[in-house]
Design a protein around this motif. Structure first.
Motif, short mmCIF file in Angstrom:
data_model
loop_
_atom_site.label_atom_id
_atom_site.label_comp_id
_atom_site.label_asym_id
_atom_site.label_seq_id
_atom_site.Cartn_x
_atom_site.Cartn_y
_atom_site.Cartn_z
N ILE A 98 0.84 -1.20 0.00
CA ILE A 98 0.00 0.00 0.00
C ILE A 98 0.87 1.25 0.00
O ILE A 98 0.64 2.18 -0.76
N SER A 99 1.89 1.25 0.84
CA SER A 99 2.77 2.41 0.95
C SER A 99 4.22 1.95 1.02
O SER A 99 4.55 1.06 1.81
N GLY A 100 5.07 2.55 0.15
CA GLY A 100 6.50 2.24 0.21
C GLY A 100 7.06 1.64 -1.07
O GLY A 100 8.03 0.88 -1.02
N HIS A 101 6.51 1.99 -2.22
CA HIS A 101 6.97 1.40 -3.48
C HIS A 101 8.41 1.79 -3.80
O HIS A 101 9.19 0.96 -4.29
N ARG A 102 8.79 3.02 -3.54
CA ARG A 102 10.17 3.44 -3.80
C ARG A 102 11.12 2.78 -2.80
O ARG A 102 12.24 2.38 -3.15
N ARG A 103 10.68 2.67 -1.55
CA ARG A 103 11.51 2.00 -0.54
C ARG A 103 11.71 0.53 -0.90
O ARG A 103 12.81 -0.02 -0.75
N SER B 7 -7.33 -5.08 6.15
CA SER B 7 -8.50 -4.70 5.37
C SER B 7 -8.43 -5.29 3.98
O SER B 7 -7.38 -5.33 3.34
N THR B 8 -9.55 -5.80 3.48
CA THR B 8 -9.60 -6.35 2.13
C THR B 8 -10.41 -5.45 1.20
O THR B 8 -10.78 -5.85 0.10
N ASP B 9 -10.71 -4.25 1.64
CA ASP B 9 -11.49 -3.31 0.84
C ASP B 9 -10.58 -2.64 -0.18
O ASP B 9 -9.67 -1.88 0.18
N ASP B 10 -10.80 -2.91 -1.46
CA ASP B 10 -9.94 -2.38 -2.51
C ASP B 10 -9.98 -0.85 -2.56
O ASP B 10 -8.96 -0.20 -2.81
N ILE B 11 -11.15 -0.28 -2.34
CA ILE B 11 -11.27 1.17 -2.40
C ILE B 11 -10.48 1.83 -1.28
O ILE B 11 -9.72 2.77 -1.50
N GLN B 12 -10.64 1.32 -0.06
CA GLN B 12 -9.90 1.88 1.07
C GLN B 12 -8.40 1.70 0.89
O GLN B 12 -7.61 2.59 1.22
N ALA B 13 -8.01 0.55 0.34
CA ALA B 13 -6.58 0.30 0.13
C ALA B 13 -6.00 1.31 -0.85
O ALA B 13 -4.89 1.83 -0.65
N GLU B 14 -6.73 1.60 -1.92
CA GLU B 14 -6.22 2.56 -2.90
C GLU B 14 -6.21 3.97 -2.33
O GLU B 14 -5.30 4.76 -2.60
N LEU B 15 -7.22 4.31 -1.53
CA LEU B 15 -7.22 5.61 -0.87
C LEU B 15 -6.00 5.76 0.02
O LEU B 15 -5.33 6.80 0.03
N GLN B 16 -5.68 4.72 0.77
CA GLN B 16 -4.50 4.76 1.64
C GLN B 16 -3.22 4.88 0.81
O GLN B 16 -2.28 5.58 1.19
N LEU B 17 -3.19 4.20 -0.34
CA LEU B 17 -2.04 4.29 -1.24
C LEU B 17 -1.83 5.73 -1.71
O LEU B 17 -0.72 6.27 -1.66
#
Length: 323
Positions: free
Chosen positions: A73-78, A103-113
């Motif tokens: 979700i977070s940390g693609h460059r790392r 969480s398995t909610d795709d929408i929430q996961a993308e929002l967090q991303l």
């Protein structure tokens, strides 16, 4: 409006999972980049040097998908920096400490991303503009799935991005109205957000003209867009029918009212054109006062001076009564 928070959209169990998160060291090969990540991860050389010297200062954030895979979700460059260090033979970076969100909610996961990228990296104006569009889409999906949003989506997007609603409105105009070629130039940094917004307000055909001028080497600036808009305004003013006011003595005025007088001749000092409206006011030469009566007519034909024995600077107009 109260400040928007993602927790407003989560059920009680989801909130408990986020509060009670755990940290695990996960092999890099088991962490899958999010397919929704559209942010650049090209140059991580400085980040790689920092991680090699100081270690990873911020954990990655992953979620467990239904198939058991870990999705970033977070940390693609790392993650990429650690992969490069591992590939160079540094065994200290075969695993990464990860905060696991269940969480398995795709929408929430993308929002967090999206929100994670907006706070952990410096985004270009083009990236922010794309981000605004995607946030709006995700909020609409949340709303469609039955979640209640407190406030208008534009204001929520502005809060999430830390910008003003008017800035989000400008981004929305760029996303929806800017021509593809100009949008590409915006993405490549050839034009700034002010110029992109001003150009998005131009008609499609005018944007094509601007794109052609750009291909010929003309810089894309806000002033260029404003010049084009001014040209359009002036052109519209020329084409838009105008209203002229004229005076008429009582006898001629009455003939116009009765429909007996269907033409007028006079000095062409008002740039009369076919389609223009004339407001003819009755003037009494004996009292040297206007009577208050007027009649409106439309110019349906005109002959300018300089031909057919009509004196230069004069015009003959055929008129039709409006009311």
């Amino acid at each position: 409006m109260s400040k928007f928070n993602l927790s407003q959209l989560m059920n009680t169990e989801s909130k408990k999972q986020i509060v009670a998160f755990k940290i695990e060291h996960i092999p890099l090969d088991n962490i899958l980049p999010s397919p929704k990540n559209n942010y650049s991860v090209d140059d991580v050389s400085e980040l790689k040097s920092s991680i090699e010297l100081l270690g990873l200062q911020q954990n990655l954030v992953v979620r467990i998908k239904d198939d058991g895979a870990y999705e970033l979700i977070s940390g693609h460059r790392r993650l990429k920096a650690m992969q490069e260090l591992r590939n160079e033979g540094n065994k200290d970076f075969e695993k990464a400490p990860c905060k696991i969100v269940k969480s398995t909610d795709d929408i929430q996961a993308e929002l967090q991303l999206i929100l994670a990228n907006s706070t952990t990296r410096v985004l270009t104006d083009a990236e922010k503009t794309k981000q605004a569009a995607r946030l709006h889409e995700l909020l609409q999906e949340l709303q469609n799935s039955g979640n209640q949003l407190k406030g208008r989506k534009r204001e929520i997007v502005a809060q999430l991005m830390g910008v003003s609603p008017s800035q989000v409105q400008r981004m929305d105009s760029i996303n929806k109205k800017l021509a593809p070629e100009l949008k590409e130039a915006f993405s490549e940094g050839e034009i700034n957000i002010t110029a992109a917004y001003e150009m998005s307000r131009l008609p499609e055909e005018t944007q094509k003209e601007v794109a052609q001028e750009y291909r010929e080497g003309k810089p894309l600036t806000p002033s260029l867009a404003k010049e084009k808009r001014q040209e359009i305004i002036e052109s519209e003013q020329k084409e838009k029918p105008m209203t002229h006011e004229l005076d008429s003595y009582p006898e001629q005025f009455e003939a116009i009212v009765q429909g007996l007088k269907t033409f007028m001749c006079g000095f062409n000092n008002q740039s009369f054109r076919v389609g223009d409206k004339l407001k003819i006011n009755e003037f009494n030469p004996e009292t040297i006062l206007y009577t208050g009566r007027f009649v409106e007519v439309r110019i349906i034909y005109l002959q300018e001076g300089g031909a057919n024995d009509i004196p230069v600077d004069y015009v003959i107009m055929s008129i039709k009564k409006i009311r």
